[in-house]
Motif scaffolding. Sequence first.
Motif, PDB file in Angstrom:
ATOM      1  N   VAL A   1      -9.199 -32.552  10.696  1.00  0.00           N
ATOM      2  CA  VAL A   1      -8.531 -31.230  10.957  1.00  0.00           C
ATOM      3  C   VAL A   1      -8.860 -31.133  12.556  1.00  0.00           C
ATOM      4  CG1 VAL A   1      -8.388 -30.507   8.731  1.00  0.00           C
ATOM      5  CG2 VAL A   1     -10.196 -29.844  10.031  1.00  0.00           C
ATOM      6  N   GLU A   2      -7.973 -30.070  13.129  1.00  0.00           N
ATOM      7  CA  GLU A   2      -8.493 -29.315  14.561  1.00  0.00           C
ATOM      8  C   GLU A   2      -9.573 -28.582  14.514  1.00  0.00           C
ATOM      9  OE1 GLU A   2      -6.938 -29.959  17.601  1.00  0.00           O
ATOM     10  OE2 GLU A   2      -5.714 -31.126  16.433  1.00  0.00           O
ATOM     11  N   PHE A   3     -10.522 -28.307  15.417  1.00  0.00           N
ATOM     12  CA  PHE A   3     -12.050 -27.967  15.496  1.00  0.00           C
ATOM     13  C   PHE A   3     -11.680 -26.339  15.263  1.00  0.00           C
ATOM     14  CE2 PHE A   3     -16.257 -26.541  16.843  1.00  0.00           C
ATOM     15  CZ  PHE A   3     -16.608 -27.769  16.484  1.00  0.00           C
ATOM     16  N   SER A   4     -10.828 -25.773  15.268  1.00  0.00           N
ATOM     17  CA  SER A   4     -10.533 -24.299  15.420  1.00  0.00           C
ATOM     18  C   SER A   4     -10.301 -24.125  13.872  1.00  0.00           C
ATOM     19  CB  SER A   4      -9.505 -23.815  16.062  1.00  0.00           C
ATOM     20  OG  SER A   4      -8.215 -24.779  16.029  1.00  0.00           O
ATOM     21  N   GLU A   5      -9.765 -24.973  13.145  1.00  0.00           N
ATOM     22  CA  GLU A   5      -9.455 -24.707  11.634  1.00  0.00           C
ATOM     23  C   GLU A   5     -10.641 -25.045  10.687  1.00  0.00           C
ATOM     24  OE1 GLU A   5      -6.210 -27.471  10.389  1.00  0.00           O
ATOM     25  OE2 GLU A   5      -5.864 -27.969  12.286  1.00  0.00           O
ATOM     26  N   LYS A   6     -10.560 -24.636   9.472  1.00  0.00           N
ATOM     27  CA  LYS A   6     -11.659 -24.764   8.653  1.00  0.00           C
ATOM     28  C   LYS A   6     -11.845 -26.130   7.961  1.00  0.00           C
ATOM     29  CE  LYS A   6     -13.431 -22.548   4.299  1.00  0.00           C
ATOM     30  NZ  LYS A   6     -13.187 -21.707   3.128  1.00  0.00           N
ATOM     31  N   ALA A   7     -13.159 -26.348   8.151  1.00  0.00           N
ATOM     32  CA  ALA A   7     -13.560 -27.925   7.854  1.00  0.00           C
ATOM     33  C   ALA A   7     -14.827 -27.859   6.976  1.00  0.00           C
ATOM     34  CB  ALA A   7     -13.680 -28.772   8.958  1.00  0.00           C
ATOM     35  N   ASP A   8     -15.047 -28.730   6.414  1.00  0.00           N
ATOM     36  CA  ASP A   8     -16.459 -28.855   5.465  1.00  0.00           C
ATOM     37  C   ASP A   8     -17.505 -29.637   6.327  1.00  0.00           C
ATOM     38  OD1 ASP A   8     -15.038 -28.579   2.798  1.00  0.00           O
ATOM     39  OD2 ASP A   8     -14.017 -30.089   3.450  1.00  0.00           O
ATOM     40  N   ILE A   9     -17.185 -30.549   7.525  1.00  0.00           N
ATOM     41  CA  ILE A   9     -18.011 -30.875   8.291  1.00  0.00           C
ATOM     42  C   ILE A   9     -17.425 -30.733   9.620  1.00  0.00           C
ATOM     43  CG2 ILE A   9     -19.382 -32.997   9.385  1.00  0.00           C
ATOM     44  CD1 ILE A   9     -18.508 -34.019   6.463  1.00  0.00           C
ATOM     45  N   TYR A  10     -18.377 -30.275  10.692  1.00  0.00           N
ATOM     46  CA  TYR A  10     -17.981 -30.084  11.986  1.00  0.00           C
ATOM     47  C   TYR A  10     -19.037 -31.204  12.958  1.00  0.00           C
ATOM     48  CZ  TYR A  10     -15.417 -26.216  11.035  1.00  0.00           C
ATOM     49  OH  TYR A  10     -14.465 -25.473  10.357  1.00  0.00           O
ATOM     50  N   VAL A  11     -18.635 -32.094  13.509  1.00  0.00           N
ATOM     51  CA  VAL A  11     -19.397 -33.137  14.234  1.00  0.00           C
ATOM     52  C   VAL A  11     -19.039 -32.747  15.886  1.00  0.00           C
ATOM     53  CG1 VAL A  11     -19.753 -35.611  15.070  1.00  0.00           C
ATOM     54  CG2 VAL A  11     -18.904 -34.619  12.722  1.00  0.00           C
ATOM     55  N   ILE A  12     -20.240 -32.629  16.577  1.00  0.00           N
ATOM     56  CA  ILE A  12     -20.305 -32.424  18.044  1.00  0.00           C
ATOM     57  C   ILE A  12     -20.707 -33.396  18.683  1.00  0.00           C
ATOM     58  CG2 ILE A  12     -20.987 -30.356  19.844  1.00  0.00           C
ATOM     59  CD1 ILE A  12     -21.119 -28.608  17.318  1.00  0.00           C
ATOM     60  N   ASN A  13     -20.095 -34.075  19.481  1.00  0.00           N
ATOM     61  CA  ASN A  13     -20.568 -35.226  20.366  1.00  0.00           C
ATOM     62  C   ASN A  13     -20.889 -34.709  21.847  1.00  0.00           C
ATOM     63  OD1 ASN A  13     -21.063 -37.599  21.288  1.00  0.00           O
ATOM     64  ND2 ASN A  13     -19.190 -38.374  20.939  1.00  0.00           N
ATOM     65  N   THR A  14     -22.331 -34.704  22.058  1.00  0.00           N
ATOM     66  CA  THR A  14     -22.820 -34.006  23.132  1.00  0.00           C
ATOM     67  C   THR A  14     -22.974 -34.729  24.351  1.00  0.00           C
ATOM     68  OG1 THR A  14     -25.203 -34.604  22.781  1.00  0.00           O
ATOM     69  CG2 THR A  14     -24.282 -32.505  21.416  1.00  0.00           C
ATOM     70  N   CYS A  15     -23.225 -34.137  25.636  1.00  0.00           N
ATOM     71  CA  CYS A  15     -23.494 -34.733  26.758  1.00  0.00           C
ATOM     72  C   CYS A  15     -24.732 -34.153  27.497  1.00  0.00           C
ATOM     73  CB  CYS A  15     -22.024 -34.267  27.602  1.00  0.00           C
ATOM     74  SG  CYS A  15     -22.227 -34.726  29.324  1.00  0.00           S
ATOM     75  N   SER A  16     -25.263 -34.892  28.335  1.00  0.00           N
ATOM     76  CA  SER A  16     -26.443 -34.274  28.894  1.00  0.00           C
ATOM     77  C   SER A  16     -26.319 -34.290  30.644  1.00  0.00           C
ATOM     78  CB  SER A  16     -27.654 -35.015  28.623  1.00  0.00           C
ATOM     79  OG  SER A  16     -27.633 -36.469  29.210  1.00  0.00           O
ATOM     80  N   VAL A  17     -25.057 -34.680  30.871  1.00  0.00           N
ATOM     81  CA  VAL A  17     -25.032 -34.796  32.340  1.00  0.00           C
ATOM     82  C   VAL A  17     -25.149 -33.540  33.208  1.00  0.00           C
ATOM     83  CG1 VAL A  17     -23.564 -35.762  34.296  1.00  0.00           C
ATOM     84  CG2 VAL A  17     -23.954 -37.198  32.224  1.00  0.00           C
ATOM     85  N   THR A  18     -24.478 -32.714  32.712  1.00  0.00           N
ATOM     86  CA  THR A  18     -24.516 -31.465  33.410  1.00  0.00           C
ATOM     87  C   THR A  18     -25.163 -30.344  32.713  1.00  0.00           C
ATOM     88  OG1 THR A  18     -22.650 -30.743  32.522  1.00  0.00           O
ATOM     89  CG2 THR A  18     -22.424 -31.778  34.603  1.00  0.00           C
ATOM     90  N   GLU A  19     -25.889 -29.385  33.343  1.00  0.00           N
ATOM     91  CA  GLU A  19     -26.566 -28.143  33.038  1.00  0.00           C
ATOM     92  C   GLU A  19     -25.711 -27.625  31.898  1.00  0.00           C
ATOM     93  OE1 GLU A  19     -29.713 -25.346  35.248  1.00  0.00           O
ATOM     94  OE2 GLU A  19     -27.905 -25.709  35.985  1.00  0.00           O
ATOM     95  N   ASN A  20     -24.325 -27.325  32.172  1.00  0.00           N
ATOM     96  CA  ASN A  20     -23.450 -26.601  31.554  1.00  0.00           C
ATOM     97  C   ASN A  20     -23.093 -27.228  29.963  1.00  0.00           C
ATOM     98  OD1 ASN A  20     -21.742 -24.407  31.717  1.00  0.00           O
ATOM     99  ND2 ASN A  20     -19.863 -25.320  32.466  1.00  0.00           N
ATOM    100  N   ALA A  21     -23.294 -28.387  30.014  1.00  0.00           N
ATOM    101  CA  ALA A  21     -22.888 -29.091  28.718  1.00  0.00           C
ATOM    102  C   ALA A  21     -24.276 -28.515  27.632  1.00  0.00           C
ATOM    103  CB  ALA A  21     -22.768 -30.519  28.954  1.00  0.00           C
ATOM    104  N   ASP A  22     -25.107 -28.390  28.154  1.00  0.00           N
ATOM    105  CA  ASP A  22     -26.276 -28.048  27.259  1.00  0.00           C
ATOM    106  C   ASP A  22     -26.136 -26.568  26.744  1.00  0.00           C
ATOM    107  OD1 ASP A  22     -27.415 -30.427  28.557  1.00  0.00           O
ATOM    108  OD2 ASP A  22     -29.167 -29.350  29.319  1.00  0.00           O
TER     109      ASP A  22
END
Length: 442
Positions: A35-56
């Motif tokens: 489902v979309e991230f804004s919808e109700k889900a049982d699991i949320y998976v966040i794929n992270t980045c470290s290239v920019t300060e902002n991403a942190d």
Amino acid sequence: MERKKVAFYTLGCKLNFSETSTIARNFTNEGFDRVEFSEKADIYVINTCSVTENADKRFKTIVKQAQKANEEAFVAAIGCYAQLKPQELADVDGVDLVLGATEKFKITDYLNDLSKNDLGEVHSCEINEADFYVGSYSIGDRTRAFLKVQDGCDYKCTYCTIPLARGISRSDTMDNVLKNAKEISEKGIKEIVLTGVNIGDYGKGEFGNKKHEHTFLDLVTELDKVAGIERLRISSIEPNLLKNDTIDLVSKSRAFVPHFHIPLQSGSNTILKKMKRRYMRELYVDRVAKVREVMPHACIGVDVIVGFPGETDEHFLETYNFLNELDISYLHVFTYSERDNTEAAEMDGVVPKKVRSKRSKMLRGLSVKKRRAFYENQLGTKRTVLFEGENKAGYIHGFTENYVKVKAPWNPELVNTLHDVELTKIDEDGLVRFEFLSVSVN
């Protein structure tokens, strides 16, 4: 029994998007509904980045978004930042699981129990264990897909954490890349963007060794023959790895488009040496000249970093003037930000943040000027446009093969179709108008 729902959020690069897509397909195969991230889900998976300060910083905001949608949901963090600073992410309120570089593709194995944890559970590896390859591709919209061909990097650029986050350079097998490309084409997608950390290094580490079984030239030669793919685009390639034979192949290719994105990072040789880049500015001039010689209409994009330690006003002006005189089409400007465990973070000559910001603004202004000049140069030419799938304020957008962004009044029948057009004028928003020259090419 009701099927569990999973939602994904991806930060960072095209490579992350391709990997999220593959992980999402694994979830679907295991019986989850996406489902979309804004919808109700049982699991949320966040794929992270470290290239920019902002991403942190954005990570915490995204966790809060997930909690707002469902405070009982299980939240997992994967990706580069999860590998570099697993404990930092595990300590964020609401995070249940953090997986490092080798574990992220096995995420469903860790989900036997979806109850919330009091503390984030960490499964990360020493980065030298990330020596195997997992192929992936993303199908985000109907018009293009990101196809991962390579992962990791053996370069030692002094500002970069990617080797720490993704490990050594390694490649997919030729057979698997071609298999994935065929799968993508069978889904009716018209364009494939090749992606990786350092794709010009393709061939190294096939089958877990360091010998080159195939080269990048072999790869693009074979991909060009895959039936059903209308367009192939090289996402980003180091100047020292962009060889004449590759440029020549693209110029004569059936499917590869005349668009190169070539990282420069600085127009000052002094700074390039401090960055431990593998070329000097003279090589960059040579690469641009070669592209222009065989494809005068090609689009050439450039990555550049401002505010690197030791970058004086003179060094910056050297970069500005170098880029101003170079026949390129646009810039991606990155403001240098310190990263733990990198050589650059220990260097003297720290550039004040205000100065970094001012330099970034100057180069972004130069990019607008360059893109405008490139678009003006394309007016009156005949091009082929691939139309995107979104209605943006009553308009449909698309890109020519050489990456000119065009617009037309919204027409759903144009979505994911190719048309021959003549570029006629630049609109006040900087996008290009056109006239149709043919019925649908495809």
